[in-house]
Design an enzyme around this catalytic site. Structure first.
Site, mmCIF file in Angstrom:
data_model
loop_
_atom_site.group_PDB
_atom_site.id
_atom_site.type_symbol
_atom_site.label_atom_id
_atom_site.label_comp_id
_atom_site.label_asym_id
_atom_site.label_seq_id
_atom_site.Cartn_x
_atom_site.Cartn_y
_atom_site.Cartn_z
ATOM 1 N N GLU A 285 45.508 32.598 46.797
ATOM 2 C CA GLU A 285 44.911 33.162 47.999
ATOM 3 C C GLU A 285 45.685 32.743 49.248
ATOM 4 O O GLU A 285 45.870 33.547 50.170
ATOM 5 C CB GLU A 285 43.441 32.733 48.112
ATOM 6 C CG GLU A 285 42.562 33.175 46.961
ATOM 7 C CD GLU A 285 42.333 34.677 46.954
ATOM 8 O OE1 GLU A 285 42.681 35.338 47.948
ATOM 9 O OE2 GLU A 285 41.795 35.189 45.954
ATOM 10 N N ASP A 569 45.928 41.644 37.209
ATOM 11 C CA ASP A 569 46.461 42.833 37.862
ATOM 12 C C ASP A 569 47.751 42.614 38.625
ATOM 13 O O ASP A 569 48.776 43.262 38.360
ATOM 14 C CB ASP A 569 45.394 43.407 38.798
ATOM 15 C CG ASP A 569 44.735 42.330 39.661
ATOM 16 O OD1 ASP A 569 45.131 41.159 39.550
ATOM 17 O OD2 ASP A 569 43.814 42.674 40.429
ATOM 18 N N GLU A 686 31.591 47.710 41.794
ATOM 19 C CA GLU A 686 32.613 46.724 41.434
ATOM 20 C C GLU A 686 33.032 46.865 39.974
ATOM 21 O O GLU A 686 34.219 46.786 39.652
ATOM 22 C CB GLU A 686 32.082 45.314 41.674
ATOM 23 C CG GLU A 686 32.156 44.849 43.104
ATOM 24 C CD GLU A 686 33.568 44.585 43.545
ATOM 25 O OE1 GLU A 686 34.326 43.965 42.786
ATOM 26 O OE2 GLU A 686 33.920 45.017 44.642
ATOM 27 N N GLU A 912 41.426 48.783 46.709
ATOM 28 C CA GLU A 912 42.311 49.255 45.643
ATOM 29 C C GLU A 912 42.273 50.772 45.461
ATOM 30 O O GLU A 912 43.315 51.387 45.175
ATOM 31 C CB GLU A 912 41.956 48.559 44.325
ATOM 32 C CG GLU A 912 42.313 47.088 44.263
ATOM 33 C CD GLU A 912 41.326 46.229 45.009
ATOM 34 O OE1 GLU A 912 41.656 45.063 45.302
ATOM 35 O OE2 GLU A 912 40.208 46.716 45.308
#
EC number: 3.2.1.-
Length: 1012
Positions: A285, A569, A686, A912
């Site tokens: 992060e 991902d 989600e 996304e």
């Protein structure tokens, strides 16, 4: 006065005892934390220390001395430190670790999606670990209390590396002229005036929403990580380094908000990366948001703000310490405080794949701008390890599992005893003729414990009494008087115990030339127990006596889970993007992507069965033990995080010349658009699941199959219902027969009774009649007229008779009828009495036959008929049929058409889906993608807008839009940026000039024809 002074002494003594107790309790609490653990650190994932976790019931070659605690000030926590580790251990670069590989001719695979064998969710979820928390609340987030503005006194300090890379072994950035990469963006024509007006109007609306959220952050959460958009508070889930400010810098510049950018760029200097209220730094992060945000802001502003690069370099110097491990794999949660950073560490045995493999772009760009190759060396070694693992093969060739053992240490491999210089086989220590000091038997379980005996004391006549003595000065220790384990025994009766050390008299030797005794040998490793002697024999790796070096491996054996969703991902996303950032000079990334996309096509892509027969694709998750042709299980997952794949596949199809993949990319992006359009709010959840079609070419809606997928045991359910109804009918017939038999018996008994009483003419008084219970037979007795046998015989059952209301008046103290009482009451009391009587009648009716349908919600059993006031409600014990069960599941879960289940109903402002829509528009030039994106934008704003910004919502299937009061930094950094770029001119952040990291931060690509 004397008594008062006496009490005052006791009071002072009590206070002193309380302080001593509190002090001792705090000291004991520190012992609860393991060596090297910070009590303030509470990340969801911790890394192993340098030594790792040794297996159970093993013996180390030597006993390590317990570390000493160093005193610190009151403001600094007292933390233990381990013994010093030898410095200067150089790591040599293996021969296979070459950053630049020679191009190899890789044929483009044919785009053929194989048939799928869909499995119901009940058969897939058994083996799954459940919905990963990482997509919704990534481990990098750590909810902390609101901290004061006063910084901590502990600051990061640069430490001497324990495992440095020699200067000559540092992997440098690839050099040369960038290869010619095909054009990515569509050749756009001039737009019409109408199209321009419409586009600019939409762009202005997006900019307006961004400005609203940014203003709320400025006023209520400045220099904090996130804004709470509903209440106007702030939150610091990361390190408290103003995540939203840093993450939004390049968006401010792209939208032309130069004044706001100027203010934010100056505020960057006030961020202190050397201290934080959080005890660890989440590498993933922090790298994608902070380091990526600073570098992108420096790039888009044309290098006009050198402080941005200086701050990025300051942060990079801190983060590079996480790579100081034996195999140079990073510690993903880096404990930055000097007490811990100064100690040797090892990468985690359960590292997240996305966090491990998504650091390359940011560190590469930092190395390019600063010319410091250490940053590129750090991530190049991760790439080499991933490439080596992909070549060796995983359970699903071409892709990696979600959790990785990055420690580089295999503690399950059998240890080989070292051989002598001459190559002789090692001597087994089991049959040693002499037992050295510290010798432990091979089987200590056979040793008998010594039996303590009480000493005989002269004059003691009571052998059964025990006396306890408290040792002076040590109240926590005591001993039993006269009780000992080792009593003096006569020499002639002494026996040698197995645990006794054998003492042998040394032979007489010449004292002039004393012999050097052999050092004690460990029974397992065959190494000297003395650490310096062992290091002299095998080197500094003596601390790793049970560790065999290895590459990247699965974190756990057994069934592996593979997907393009959360936790995996961005590792695959960075393969083609890093290839672009390096100008195509490293073929490793091209090779790795081609192997990955081949596995995606072969095992993960599927077409869902939807009501409108829309030709869309999704990428699901699969489970396999290593033989996918035999045991692979596909789950029809629909995750918001996976929606990035459309943009990745479309861009890679252009740069690698796989034109067939562009159509797959369109269908993948359109699948997420369909998920948005299918819900009540127009927002995709989600996580959810759908039903995969067996064939992607032939997939039409079949409601019967859809219901069977929702309820795989439908036939059994219908069979259970049939048996229940048959048993119920048989039971009711039996009960009816019993009632008829009982009624017949009662009639016979009544006839005999009447025949016997006909001649007696017995008179029954009114008092006796009044005392009779309320029963159909008692009504006949109360009747003044004679009752014939014929009339009684016509009654079918006493329970079926309805008593007639009493109309005649009784004399004396007989009470009047109920209905007559209400006539003399006031209107209000009469109304309440009527309601009470009505309630009593309803309760009595419910007790006998159940509830009426007019007072209870309609159930599937009663849905087909119109409920009436007298209708009896359904049998609660009756099982549901297959059709009724499916209808109930759809209604209870609010399933949109085509969805099988909803794993997570939230929407946390994710980008996304719009990311892939933007890529599709820039690659194809099709304006329909702009229209799809606009519908998504309007739905999101309608559901998330607040007074101070925009909030995540709990349930996308609920029209009430219940808000969570959270606004992630990627809402400004990614989501609104992609919406803005969707309605910008194609030259703004052109894909042929820029490459965006996973946080949508654009990095400048190498110029074509310019040597690097």
């Amino acid at each position: 006065m004397l008594r008062y002074r006496r009490y005052r002494v006791f009071l002072i003594f009590a206070v002193i005892l309380t302080l001593v107790f509190v002090r001792l309790r705090n000291t004991r609490d520190w012992a609860q934390y393991p060596l090297g653990a910070d009590p303030d650190d509470t990340p969801s994932q911790k890394e192993d220390s340098f030594g790792g976790s040794s297996p159970a019931r093993t013996t180390a070659p030597a006993q390590i001395e317990k570390p000493k605690e160093t005193p610190t000030s009151k403001t600094q926590q007292r933390l233990p430190s381990s013994s010093p580790t030898p410095k200067g251990v150089a790591l040599s670069t293996p021969a296979a670790a070459k950053p630049i590989s020679t191009p190899e001719s890789i044929s483009v695979p044919q785009i053929v999606l194989p048939d799928r064998e869909p499995l119901p969710p009940t058969k897939v979820s058994i083996e799954e670990e459940g919905l990963n928390l990482h997509p919704v609340a990534p481990p990098g987030r750590q909810e902390l209390p609101t901290w004061s503005a006063v910084p901590t006194t502990i600051h990061w300090e640069k430490q001497t590396e324990h495992f440095p890379v020699p200067t000559e072994s540092i992997i440098h950035l690839p050099t040369g002229i960038p290869v010619k990469i095909p054009k990515i963006q569509h050749n756009f024509n001039d737009e019409t005036p109408t199209a321009k007006i419409n586009r600019e109007k939409r762009q202005s609306r997006v900019k307006e929403e961004f400005r609203k959220a940014w203003t709320g952050y400025q006023k209520h959460a400045w220099l904090h990580d996130e804004l709470s958009p509903v209440t106007g508070n702030f939150r610091d889930p990361f390190c408290g380094w103003a995540a939203t400010l840093v993450d939004s810098l390049d968006t401010l510049w792209i939208m032309g908000l130069e004044d706001e950018f100027e203010e934010a760029a100056k505020a960057i200097d006030s961020i202190d990366f050397t201290t934080s209220p959080r005890g660890d730094i989440p590498m993933f992060e922090t790298t994608i948001r902070y380091l990526g945000g600073l570098l992108a802001a420096y790039d888009v502003s044309g290098g006009k703000y050198p402080n941005l690069l200086a701050k990025a370099e300051e942060l990079g110097e801190i983060l590079i310490g996480a790579f100081d491990t034996p195999n140079r794999m990073p510690v993903l949660y880096y404990r930055w405080k000097p007490t811990f950073a100064s100690q040797p560490h090892r990468a985690g045995q359960r590292s997240n794949l996305a966090e491990l493999g998504s650091l390359s772009m940011e560190f590469t760009r930092l190395a390019q701008l600063t010319k410091d190759h250490r940053y590129y060396d750090a991530i190049a070694r991760i790439t080499i390890a991933l490439s080596d693992w992909q070549d060796r093969g995983t359970q699903l060739p071409g892709v990696f599992p979600d959790n990785v053992d990055a420690s580089g240490c295999n503690r399950t491999s059998p240890f080989q005893l070292p051989k002598s210089i001459s190559g002789e086989a090692p001597t087994s220590p089991v049959n040693n003729a002499e037992e050295p000091i510290g010798f432990q038997p091979v089987s200590p379980d056979t040793v008998k414990e010594p039996k303590p005996r009480k000493k005989k004391v002269k004059g003691d006549t009571n052998d059964h009494m025990l006396e306890v003595q408290v040792l002076p000065g040590e109240p926590s220790k005591a001993q039993i008087l006269g009780w000992a384990e080792d009593l003096p025994i006569k020499e002639k009766k002494k026996k040698v115990q197995k645990r006794d050390v054998i003492e042998e008299r040394s032979p007489i030797v010449d004292t002039a030339t004393p012999a050097t005794p052999d050092p004690p040998i460990d029974t397992i490793t065959g190494l000297p127990l003395d650490i310096p002697a062992a290091q002299a024999a095998v080197g500094h790796a003596v601390g790793e006596w049970d560790c065999v070096a290895q590459g990247l491996e699965p974190a756990s054996p057994g069934r592996g889970r593979f997907s393009m969703g959360g936790g995996q991902d961005s590792t695959y996303e960075y393969f083609p993007k890093e290839y672009l950032l390096l100008g195509g000079l490293d073929e490793t990334y091209r090779k790795m992507y081609l192997k990955t996309i081949d596995a995606i096509r072969k095992w993960m892509l599927y077409r869902p069965m939807v009501p409108d027969n829309r030709d869309i694709l999704f990428s699901g998750s699969v489970l396999t033990m290593g033989e996918p042709e035999l045991d692979l299980m596909l789950s029809g997952d629909v995750e918001h995080l996976t929606c990035f794949i459309g943009g990745m596949v479309g861009m890679s199809a252009k740069i690698f010349g796989i034109e067939g993949d562009l159509e797959i990319a369109k269908r993948l992006a359109d699948g997420c658009v369909w998920a948005y359009e299918s819900t009540l709010t127009g927002i995709m959840p989600e996580g959810a699941t759908v039903m995969p079609c067996k064939s992607s070419a032939h997939c039409t809606w079949n409601e019967t199959l859809y219901h069977e997928f929702l309820d795989p045991i439908g036939p059994q359910r219908d069979e259970n219902l049939r048996r229940y109804l048959e048993n119920k009918a048989a039971r009711e017939a039996e009960e009816e027969e019993q009632r008829q038999n009982k009624a017949a018996a009662l009639r016979t008994e009544a006839e005999l009774s009447n025949a016997n009483s006909a001649g007696s003419a017995e008179v029954v008084s009114d008092e006796i009649l009044d005392d009779l219970p309320d029963h159909p037979g008692s009504a006949a007795l109360r009747n003044d007229d004679p009752v014939s046998l014929h009339k009684r015989g016509s009654v079918s059952s006493p329970k079926m008779e309805v008593p007639k209301p009493i109309t005649h008046n009784f004399q004396g103290d007989v009470p009047a009828a109920r209905g007559a009482a209400s006539q003399d009451l006031p209107p209000v009391k009469s109304m309440y009495q009527q309601k009470a009587e009505h309630t009593e009648s309803e309760l009595a009716s419910m007790a006998e036959v159940g509830r009426t349908a007019s007072n209870i919600p309609v159930h599937p059993h009663a849905a087909s008929t119109t409920p009436t006031k007298t209708q009896v409600f359904y049998d609660p014990g009756q099982p549901l049929s297959h059709k009724e069960y499916v209808q109930q599941i759809i209604a209870q879960q609010s399933l949109p058409p085509g969805f099988v289940s909803i794993k997570s109903r939230k929407y946390i402002l994710r980008p996304e889906a719009i990311e892939s829509v933007w890529y599709m528009y820039r690659i194809t030039g099709d304006e329909t993608w702009q229209d799809k994106g606009w519908r998504m934008f309007e739905s999101i704003i309608n559901a998330t807008s607040t007074e101070y910004g925009h909030s995540a919502i709990y349930d996308v299937l609920d029209s009430d839009h219940f808000q969570i009061d959270e606004m992630e930094s990627f809402w400004l950094a990614e989501t609104l940026k992609y919406f803005y770029l969707l309605y910008s001119t194609p030259d703004v952040i052109s894909l042929d000039e820029w490459v965006l990291n996973t946080e949508a931060h654009p990095f400048k690509r190498p110029a074509e024809g310019v040597k690097l």
